[in-house]
Design a protein around this motif. Structure first.
Motif, PDB file in Angstrom:
ATOM      1  N   TYR A 116       8.240  -1.649  11.150  1.00  0.00           N
ATOM      2  CA  TYR A 116       7.704  -1.740   9.795  1.00  0.00           C
ATOM      3  C   TYR A 116       6.985  -3.075   9.574  1.00  0.00           C
ATOM      4  O   TYR A 116       5.892  -3.122   9.002  1.00  0.00           O
ATOM      5  N   ARG A 145      -6.510  -5.043   4.833  1.00  0.00           N
ATOM      6  CA  ARG A 145      -6.314  -5.398   3.422  1.00  0.00           C
ATOM      7  C   ARG A 145      -6.769  -6.797   3.067  1.00  0.00           C
ATOM      8  O   ARG A 145      -7.107  -7.064   1.917  1.00  0.00           O
ATOM      9  N   GLY A 154      15.593 -12.700  -2.145  1.00  0.00           N
ATOM     10  CA  GLY A 154      15.950 -12.412  -3.524  1.00  0.00           C
ATOM     11  C   GLY A 154      15.386 -11.081  -3.974  1.00  0.00           C
ATOM     12  O   GLY A 154      14.582 -10.456  -3.282  1.00  0.00           O
ATOM     13  N   ASP A 155      15.830 -10.696  -5.173  1.00  0.00           N
ATOM     14  CA  ASP A 155      15.486  -9.389  -5.730  1.00  0.00           C
ATOM     15  C   ASP A 155      14.546  -9.592  -6.918  1.00  0.00           C
ATOM     16  O   ASP A 155      14.850 -10.396  -7.809  1.00  0.00           O
ATOM     17  N   PHE A 205      12.093  -9.590   7.216  1.00  0.00           N
ATOM     18  CA  PHE A 205      10.684  -9.921   6.932  1.00  0.00           C
ATOM     19  C   PHE A 205      10.502 -11.427   6.763  1.00  0.00           C
ATOM     20  O   PHE A 205       9.500 -11.998   7.172  1.00  0.00           O
ATOM     21  N   CYS A 236       7.096 -10.426  -0.878  1.00  0.00           N
ATOM     22  CA  CYS A 236       6.036 -10.995  -0.026  1.00  0.00           C
ATOM     23  C   CYS A 236       5.962 -10.363   1.356  1.00  0.00           C
ATOM     24  O   CYS A 236       5.006 -10.601   2.100  1.00  0.00           O
ATOM     25  N   GLY A 237       6.974  -9.568   1.755  1.00  0.00           N
ATOM     26  CA  GLY A 237       6.964  -8.991   3.102  1.00  0.00           C
ATOM     27  C   GLY A 237       6.951 -10.082   4.157  1.00  0.00           C
ATOM     28  O   GLY A 237       7.756 -11.012   4.114  1.00  0.00           O
ATOM     29  N   LEU A 271       9.000 -14.466  -1.945  1.00  0.00           N
ATOM     30  CA  LEU A 271      10.354 -13.931  -2.143  1.00  0.00           C
ATOM     31  C   LEU A 271      10.393 -12.489  -1.662  1.00  0.00           C
ATOM     32  O   LEU A 271       9.467 -11.717  -1.926  1.00  0.00           O
ATOM     33  N   ASN A 293       5.787   1.075   1.230  1.00  0.00           N
ATOM     34  CA  ASN A 293       6.883   0.597   0.418  1.00  0.00           C
ATOM     35  C   ASN A 293       8.166   1.355   0.760  1.00  0.00           C
ATOM     36  O   ASN A 293       8.801   1.933  -0.086  1.00  0.00           O
ATOM     37  N   LEU A 296      13.341  -9.117  -0.527  1.00  0.00           N
ATOM     38  CA  LEU A 296      14.700  -8.605  -0.379  1.00  0.00           C
ATOM     39  C   LEU A 296      15.129  -8.606   1.077  1.00  0.00           C
ATOM     40  O   LEU A 296      16.310  -8.626   1.381  1.00  0.00           O
ATOM     41  N   SER A 297      14.157  -8.553   1.982  1.00  0.00           N
ATOM     42  CA  SER A 297      14.472  -8.327   3.393  1.00  0.00           C
ATOM     43  C   SER A 297      14.532  -9.634   4.184  1.00  0.00           C
ATOM     44  O   SER A 297      13.509 -10.283   4.421  1.00  0.00           O
ATOM     45  N   HIS A 315       0.136 -12.654   2.370  1.00  0.00           N
ATOM     46  CA  HIS A 315      -0.644 -13.099   1.213  1.00  0.00           C
ATOM     47  C   HIS A 315      -0.109 -14.403   0.629  1.00  0.00           C
ATOM     48  O   HIS A 315      -0.797 -15.069  -0.130  1.00  0.00           O
ATOM     49  N   MET A 343       0.813  -1.181   0.000  1.00  0.00           N
ATOM     50  CA  MET A 343       0.000   0.000   0.000  1.00  0.00           C
ATOM     51  C   MET A 343       0.856   1.244   0.000  1.00  0.00           C
ATOM     52  O   MET A 343       1.981   1.201   0.456  1.00  0.00           O
ATOM     53  N   LEU A 352       3.046  -3.702   8.631  1.00  0.00           N
ATOM     54  CA  LEU A 352       2.542  -4.605   7.580  1.00  0.00           C
ATOM     55  C   LEU A 352       1.527  -5.576   8.164  1.00  0.00           C
ATOM     56  O   LEU A 352       0.476  -5.843   7.574  1.00  0.00           O
ATOM     57  N   CYS A 389       4.422  -3.923  -4.473  1.00  0.00           N
ATOM     58  CA  CYS A 389       5.879  -4.016  -4.671  1.00  0.00           C
ATOM     59  C   CYS A 389       6.188  -3.690  -6.125  1.00  0.00           C
ATOM     60  O   CYS A 389       6.531  -2.554  -6.437  1.00  0.00           O
TER      61      CYS A 389
HETATM   62  C1  LIG Z   1       4.789  -2.592   0.950  1.00  0.00           C
HETATM   63  S1  LIG Z   1       5.655  -4.067   1.242  1.00  0.00           S
HETATM   64  C2  LIG Z   1       4.458  -5.237   0.680  1.00  0.00           C
HETATM   65  C3  LIG Z   1       4.687  -6.581   1.239  1.00  0.00           C
HETATM   66  C4  LIG Z   1       3.604  -7.598   0.912  1.00  0.00           C
HETATM   67  N1  LIG Z   1       3.474  -7.822  -0.503  1.00  0.00           N
HETATM   68  C5  LIG Z   1       2.277  -7.146   1.474  1.00  0.00           C
HETATM   69  O1  LIG Z   1       1.471  -6.605   0.704  1.00  0.00           O
HETATM   70  O2  LIG Z   1       2.066  -7.299   2.690  1.00  0.00           O
HETATM   71  C6  LIG Z   1       6.832  -4.073  -0.083  1.00  0.00           C
HETATM   72  C7  LIG Z   1       7.745  -5.263  -0.004  1.00  0.00           C
HETATM   73  O3  LIG Z   1       8.566  -5.320  -1.164  1.00  0.00           O
HETATM   74  C8  LIG Z   1       9.854  -5.725  -0.761  1.00  0.00           C
HETATM   75  N2  LIG Z   1      10.786  -5.293  -1.802  1.00  0.00           N
HETATM   76  C9  LIG Z   1      11.095  -4.033  -2.167  1.00  0.00           C
HETATM   77  N3  LIG Z   1      11.949  -4.048  -3.199  1.00  0.00           N
HETATM   78  C10 LIG Z   1      12.183  -5.355  -3.486  1.00  0.00           C
HETATM   79  C11 LIG Z   1      12.985  -6.015  -4.446  1.00  0.00           C
HETATM   80  N4  LIG Z   1      13.720  -5.330  -5.328  1.00  0.00           N
HETATM   81  N5  LIG Z   1      12.980  -7.362  -4.473  1.00  0.00           N
HETATM   82  C12 LIG Z   1      12.253  -8.069  -3.584  1.00  0.00           C
HETATM   83  N6  LIG Z   1      11.465  -7.490  -2.654  1.00  0.00           N
HETATM   84  C13 LIG Z   1      11.444  -6.154  -2.599  1.00  0.00           C
HETATM   85  C14 LIG Z   1      10.045  -5.035   0.574  1.00  0.00           C
HETATM   86  O4  LIG Z   1      11.084  -5.641   1.338  1.00  0.00           O
HETATM   87  C15 LIG Z   1       8.682  -5.224   1.196  1.00  0.00           C
HETATM   88  O5  LIG Z   1       8.568  -6.423   1.874  1.00  0.00           O
END
Ligand SMILES: C[S@@+](CC[C@H](N)C(=O)[O-])C[C@H]1O[C@@H](n2cnc3c(N)ncnc32)[C@H](O)[C@@H]1O
Length: 293
Positions: free
Chosen positions: A30, A41, A115-116, A93, A65-66, A87, A5, A89-90, A70, A1, A34, A135
């Protein structure tokens, strides 16, 4: 949302002990936001997942996926034989995601991987579908290469779906104040400032076409809440107000800041969530398309 981000922040657990939702221990701020936000949500995200009609037994990817809220919901949709990989980046999380999944009945149907999304650690054609909430398409990155990367790991004929928070009315009776708060740098502004119009999330249909995905579609889902609010929804809304508008911004007038404090802070006698007729809604927009056969 929008507003969520942001880079993960460091530790703080202490100040929400009275909220029902603070029962999840040891989450940093953070991750906790979420977690809370998902009380708002989840119903609307669930509707979006249902609209996709993910095949039972299919294998999917939840990209970005945070804490995995979901990922589990998707696993339920493809259960009992399906599987979903979350998947993110963090690593922080993902620790929460694994902990939450282990306590659920779907722990065998999910796995999590660091992963990215720009360079997915998967072979071509690994999944039947991929989806991403708040995301892909939200961050300032160019969306078309990202969609192509998502499509790369999906089998021919499979689907690519991205969802994003797309609008809200959270301050009933104060539409102009809400509009003004949203133009501050902690509101909508950072997501649109300086962006070419075609890079705005609601232009995602064009990205799908440009990425070579077939049958691009868009659909918007509404979530709404009204008084009396459960403790969890109340906590989620308090967190949302604070996250979006909770610090004075240079663009905010003193009058608007005072109105924000009067209406949106729980200690105020005029706190808007105490209204017996409080009603609010927000929308999520889903864009999806198919990988060419
Ligand atoms: C707003 S959160 C949303 C998380 C989850 N999808 C949700 O709706 O609850 C954005 C997520 O994207 C991840 N993220 C941001 N850039 C990313 C990247 N390049 N590769 C993987 N994850 C990424 C963040 O770490 C974070 O968990």
């Amino acid at each position: 949302m929008r507003g969520l981000n942001r880079p993960e922040r460091s530790v703080d657990t202490g100040n929400e002990k009275t909220n029902a939702a603070s029962q999840v221990p040891d989450m940093d701020t953070y991750a906790h936001k979420l977690y809370l936000s998902n009380f708002l949500r989840e119903p609307v995200i669930r509707s979006a997942a249902q609209a996709l009609q993910l095949p039972s037994g299919s294998r999917g990817l939840d990209a970005g996926c945070g804490i995995g809220s979901h990922t589990l919901l998707l696993a339920e949709a493809v259960a009992p034989a399906g599987h979903v990989t979350g998947l993110d980046l963090s690593p922080g999380f993902l620790i929460h995601a694994r902990e939450i999944a282990e306590k659920s009945s779907l722990s065998e149907q999910v796995s999590f991987q660091e992963g990215d999304v720009n360079k997915l650690p998967f072979d071509d054609d690994t999944f039947d579908w991929v989806w991403s909430v708040d995301c892909v398409g939200y961050a300032p990155a160019e969306p078309v290469p990202l969609l192509k990367e998502l499509a790369r790991v999906v089998k021919p004929g499979g689907s690519v779906a991205i969802l994003g928070w797309s609008s809200q009315q959270l301050l009933p009776g104060y539409p102009v104040l809400e509009a003004r708060l949203n133009t501050t740098s902690s509101g909508i502004a950072p997501f649109i400032k300086g962006k070419r119009p075609e890079l705005h999330f609601l232009r995602a249909l064009g990205w799908f076409s440009e990425a070579g995905l077939e049958e691009p579609r868009a659909q918007t889902f509404v979530g709404d809440v009204h008084a009396p609010l459960s403790d969890n929804i109340r906590s989620a809304l308090i967190s949302l107000f604070e996250m979006r508008w909770g610090e004075p911004q240079s663009e905010m007038t003193q009058e608007d800041w005072a109105e924000y404090q009067r209406l949106c802070q729980p200690e105020s006698s005029d706190f808007i969530l105490n209204l017996p007729d409080y009603y609010a809604f927000f929308t999520y927009s889903l864009f999806h398309g198919k990988v060419a056969k």
